[in-house]
Design a protein around this motif. Structure first.
Motif, PDB file in Angstrom:
ATOM      1  N   ASP A 180      -4.611   2.722  -3.900  1.00 40.21           N
ATOM      2  CA  ASP A 180      -3.273   2.798  -3.310  1.00 40.21           C
ATOM      3  C   ASP A 180      -2.592   1.447  -3.068  1.00 40.21           C
ATOM      4  O   ASP A 180      -1.473   1.398  -2.562  1.00 40.21           O
ATOM      5  CB  ASP A 180      -3.323   3.588  -2.009  1.00 40.21           C
ATOM      6  CG  ASP A 180      -4.196   2.934  -0.954  1.00 40.21           C
ATOM      7  OD1 ASP A 180      -4.878   1.936  -1.260  1.00 40.21           O
ATOM      8  OD2 ASP A 180      -4.184   3.419   0.193  1.00 40.21           O
ATOM      9  N   GLU A 212       1.815   5.295   0.167  1.00 45.87           N
ATOM     10  CA  GLU A 212       1.365   6.521   0.815  1.00 45.87           C
ATOM     11  C   GLU A 212       1.348   7.603  -0.262  1.00 45.87           C
ATOM     12  O   GLU A 212       2.393   8.116  -0.648  1.00 45.87           O
ATOM     13  CB  GLU A 212       2.311   6.896   1.946  1.00 45.87           C
ATOM     14  CG  GLU A 212       2.354   5.877   3.062  1.00 45.87           C
ATOM     15  CD  GLU A 212       3.453   6.164   4.069  1.00 45.87           C
ATOM     16  OE1 GLU A 212       3.966   7.304   4.112  1.00 45.87           O
ATOM     17  OE2 GLU A 212       3.813   5.235   4.803  1.00 45.87           O
ATOM     18  N   ARG A 222       0.870  -1.174   0.000  1.00 44.59           N
ATOM     19  CA  ARG A 222       0.000   0.000   0.000  1.00 44.59           C
ATOM     20  C   ARG A 222       0.909   1.227   0.000  1.00 44.59           C
ATOM     21  O   ARG A 222       1.760   1.387   0.873  1.00 44.59           O
ATOM     22  CB  ARG A 222      -0.916   0.003   1.223  1.00 44.59           C
ATOM     23  CG  ARG A 222      -1.844   1.224   1.249  1.00 44.59           C
ATOM     24  CD  ARG A 222      -2.960   1.117   2.270  1.00 44.59           C
ATOM     25  NE  ARG A 222      -3.881   0.088   1.831  1.00 44.59           N
ATOM     26  CZ  ARG A 222      -4.207  -0.982   2.556  1.00 44.59           C
ATOM     27  NH1 ARG A 222      -3.697  -1.158   3.749  1.00 44.59           N
ATOM     28  NH2 ARG A 222      -5.059  -1.871   2.093  1.00 44.59           N
TER      29      ARG A 222
END
Length: 113
Positions: free
Chosen positions: A22, A12, A10
């Motif tokens: 994401d 940021e 995932r």
């Protein structure tokens, strides 16, 4: 970047990119070495209704004819505004003139002069 599973991460993302999914499979990720020249400001990027990136063409740089076994294909060398790597690509002239007729406007004027 946070690991979600054995093969998923995932990312940021910035607040401006919150509409982008994401989580990515490791096969979709690769090491990036930042290049200040290659950075494209987010405000300059256009996205269509399906969240696809819209590339902008700048000009037709050159033309050539490629002969295949059974047909002849006219190609144009198109310069793209934000293309990574090479900033130009050879594209079929028929496709480019259909999708981007404004690239070929000066050709019409050349024939009339």
């Amino acid at each position: 970047m946070a690991r979600v599973g054995k093969v998923a991460y995932r990312l940021e993302l910035l607040e401006e990119l919150r509409q982008i999914h994401d989580t990515f499979h490791v096969s979709q990720l690769w090491k990036c070495i930042a290049d200040k020249i290659a950075v494209v400001p987010l405000k300059d990027i256009q996205v269509d209704y399906r969240q696809n990136y819209i590339e902008k063409h700048v000009a037709v740089l050159d033309r050539r004819v490629k002969t295949l076994r059974n047909k002849v294909v006219s190609l144009v060398k198109v310069k793209w505004q934000y293309q990574k790597g090479l900033e130009w690509m050879w594209e079929p002239e028929s496709k480019m003139s259909r999708h981007y007729p404004d690239l070929f406007l000066e050709d019409e004027f050349k024939g009339k002069v």
